[in-house]
Design a protein around this motif. Structure first.
Motif, PDB file in Angstrom:
ATOM      1  N   GLU A 170      54.997  30.031  42.925  1.00  0.00           N
ATOM      2  CA  GLU A 170      56.011  29.739  41.913  1.00  0.00           C
ATOM      3  C   GLU A 170      55.707  30.509  40.630  1.00  0.00           C
ATOM      4  N   LYS A 171      56.756  30.878  39.909  1.00  0.00           N
ATOM      5  CA  LYS A 171      56.610  31.635  38.666  1.00  0.00           C
ATOM      6  C   LYS A 171      55.662  30.937  37.683  1.00  0.00           C
ATOM      7  N   ASP A 172      55.703  29.621  37.650  1.00  0.00           N
ATOM      8  CA  ASP A 172      54.852  28.859  36.733  1.00  0.00           C
ATOM      9  C   ASP A 172      53.361  29.044  37.017  1.00  0.00           C
ATOM     10  N   ASN A 173      53.013  29.423  38.240  1.00  0.00           N
ATOM     11  CA  ASN A 173      51.608  29.555  38.616  1.00  0.00           C
ATOM     12  C   ASN A 173      51.100  30.998  38.638  1.00  0.00           C
ATOM     13  N   MET A 174      51.940  31.957  38.267  1.00  0.00           N
ATOM     14  CA  MET A 174      51.522  33.358  38.345  1.00  0.00           C
ATOM     15  C   MET A 174      50.324  33.657  37.446  1.00  0.00           C
ATOM     16  N   SER A 175      50.310  33.116  36.248  1.00  0.00           N
ATOM     17  CA  SER A 175      49.172  33.369  35.355  1.00  0.00           C
ATOM     18  C   SER A 175      47.901  32.723  35.901  1.00  0.00           C
ATOM     19  N   LEU A 176      48.041  31.614  36.631  1.00  0.00           N
ATOM     20  CA  LEU A 176      46.873  30.997  37.269  1.00  0.00           C
ATOM     21  C   LEU A 176      46.327  31.888  38.377  1.00  0.00           C
ATOM     22  N   VAL A 177      47.211  32.532  39.141  1.00  0.00           N
ATOM     23  CA  VAL A 177      46.780  33.465  40.182  1.00  0.00           C
ATOM     24  C   VAL A 177      46.047  34.636  39.532  1.00  0.00           C
ATOM     25  N   ASP A 178      46.590  35.166  38.424  1.00  0.00           N
ATOM     26  CA  ASP A 178      45.913  36.242  37.686  1.00  0.00           C
ATOM     27  C   ASP A 178      44.487  35.821  37.334  1.00  0.00           C
ATOM     28  N   LEU A 229      42.809  29.157  45.143  1.00  0.00           N
ATOM     29  CA  LEU A 229      44.238  29.392  45.363  1.00  0.00           C
ATOM     30  C   LEU A 229      44.892  28.190  46.026  1.00  0.00           C
ATOM     31  N   GLU A 230      44.205  27.582  46.984  1.00  0.00           N
ATOM     32  CA  GLU A 230      44.759  26.398  47.662  1.00  0.00           C
ATOM     33  C   GLU A 230      44.957  25.241  46.696  1.00  0.00           C
ATOM     34  N   ILE A 276      42.590  33.344  38.623  1.00  0.00           N
ATOM     35  CA  ILE A 276      41.753  33.114  39.808  1.00  0.00           C
ATOM     36  C   ILE A 276      41.277  34.432  40.406  1.00  0.00           C
ATOM     37  N   LEU A 277      42.183  35.398  40.532  1.00  0.00           N
ATOM     38  CA  LEU A 277      41.847  36.666  41.171  1.00  0.00           C
ATOM     39  C   LEU A 277      41.147  37.643  40.228  1.00  0.00           C
ATOM     40  N   GLY A 278      41.241  37.376  38.931  1.00  0.00           N
ATOM     41  CA  GLY A 278      40.599  38.262  37.962  1.00  0.00           C
ATOM     42  C   GLY A 278      41.305  39.594  37.807  1.00  0.00           C
ATOM     43  N   ILE A 279      42.601  39.608  38.111  1.00  0.00           N
ATOM     44  CA  ILE A 279      43.397  40.830  37.977  1.00  0.00           C
ATOM     45  C   ILE A 279      44.841  40.438  37.647  1.00  0.00           C
ATOM     46  N   GLN A 280      45.471  41.224  36.813  1.00  0.00           N
ATOM     47  CA  GLN A 280      46.844  40.950  36.361  1.00  0.00           C
ATOM     48  C   GLN A 280      47.847  41.518  37.358  1.00  0.00           C
ATOM     49  N   HIS A 281      48.831  40.704  37.771  1.00  0.00           N
ATOM     50  CA  HIS A 281      49.898  41.226  38.630  1.00  0.00           C
ATOM     51  C   HIS A 281      50.714  42.239  37.831  1.00  0.00           C
ATOM     52  N   LEU A 306      41.281  42.826  49.945  1.00  0.00           N
ATOM     53  CA  LEU A 306      40.451  41.746  50.486  1.00  0.00           C
ATOM     54  C   LEU A 306      39.288  41.424  49.566  1.00  0.00           C
ATOM     55  N   ASN A 307      38.735  42.431  48.884  1.00  0.00           N
ATOM     56  CA  ASN A 307      37.670  42.171  47.910  1.00  0.00           C
ATOM     57  C   ASN A 307      38.180  41.300  46.767  1.00  0.00           C
ATOM     58  N   ILE A 308      39.420  41.486  46.382  1.00  0.00           N
ATOM     59  CA  ILE A 308      40.027  40.658  45.330  1.00  0.00           C
ATOM     60  C   ILE A 308      40.177  39.213  45.808  1.00  0.00           C
ATOM     61  N   LEU A 309      40.550  39.020  47.069  1.00  0.00           N
ATOM     62  CA  LEU A 309      40.874  37.692  47.604  1.00  0.00           C
ATOM     63  C   LEU A 309      39.668  36.869  48.050  1.00  0.00           C
ATOM     64  N   GLU A 310      38.733  37.517  48.707  1.00  0.00           N
ATOM     65  CA  GLU A 310      37.639  36.764  49.335  1.00  0.00           C
ATOM     66  C   GLU A 310      36.854  35.963  48.309  1.00  0.00           C
ATOM     67  N   GLY A 311      36.547  34.745  48.695  1.00  0.00           N
ATOM     68  CA  GLY A 311      35.824  33.831  47.823  1.00  0.00           C
ATOM     69  C   GLY A 311      36.728  33.053  46.879  1.00  0.00           C
ATOM     70  N   LYS A 312      38.033  33.307  46.961  1.00  0.00           N
ATOM     71  CA  LYS A 312      38.958  32.665  46.018  1.00  0.00           C
ATOM     72  C   LYS A 312      40.020  31.816  46.716  1.00  0.00           C
TER      73      LYS A 312
END
Length: 123
Positions: free
Chosen positions: A12-20, A63-64, A22-27, A53-59
């Protein structure tokens, strides 16, 4: 010719900054499906599968916690070609994606056709 690599996360759009965060990278793009990191290959080949995959693994657990499950994550390759289209993937890359539960998508088109937007391919 154009070669573009995409990490897409249905959120959801409301969670995009949270994904940024968590992943340590800006969409750098958004679609109706959510968060998108898009990389266009300029000169040298990009090891995009391992990069994403390096961005995702361990996160995945983090994300869940915001409602993003692995089936909401996909890696895409957009490839524009003349006459012939060939791909080669190492067993290690494919196994790593499979072990991570990540969907892999490829969209190819002839150079005589317009470049498809990420949204168009998904609809």
């Amino acid at each position: 010719m154009k070669n573009t690599y995409i990490l897409g996360i249905g959120v959801e759009k409301d969670n995009m900054s949270l994904v940024d965060k968590i992943l340590g990278i800006q969409h750098n793009n958004e679609t109706h499906l959510g968060w998108v990191l898009e990389i266009e290959e300029k000169q040298e080949s990009i090891d995009y599968i391992n990069f994403f995959l390096n961005i995702l693994e361990g996160k995945y657990n983090a994300l869940e916690q915001i409602g993003v499950t692995r089936d909401m994550i996909s890696i895409w390759r957009y490839y524009e070609y003349d006459e012939q289209c060939n791909f080669e993937f190492s067993p290690q890359e494919l196994k790593r994606m499979g072990d991570n539960g990540i969907t892999f998508c490829i969209s190819c088109w002839d150079t005589g056709e317009p470049y498809p937007s990420f949204e168009k391919v998904l609809n």
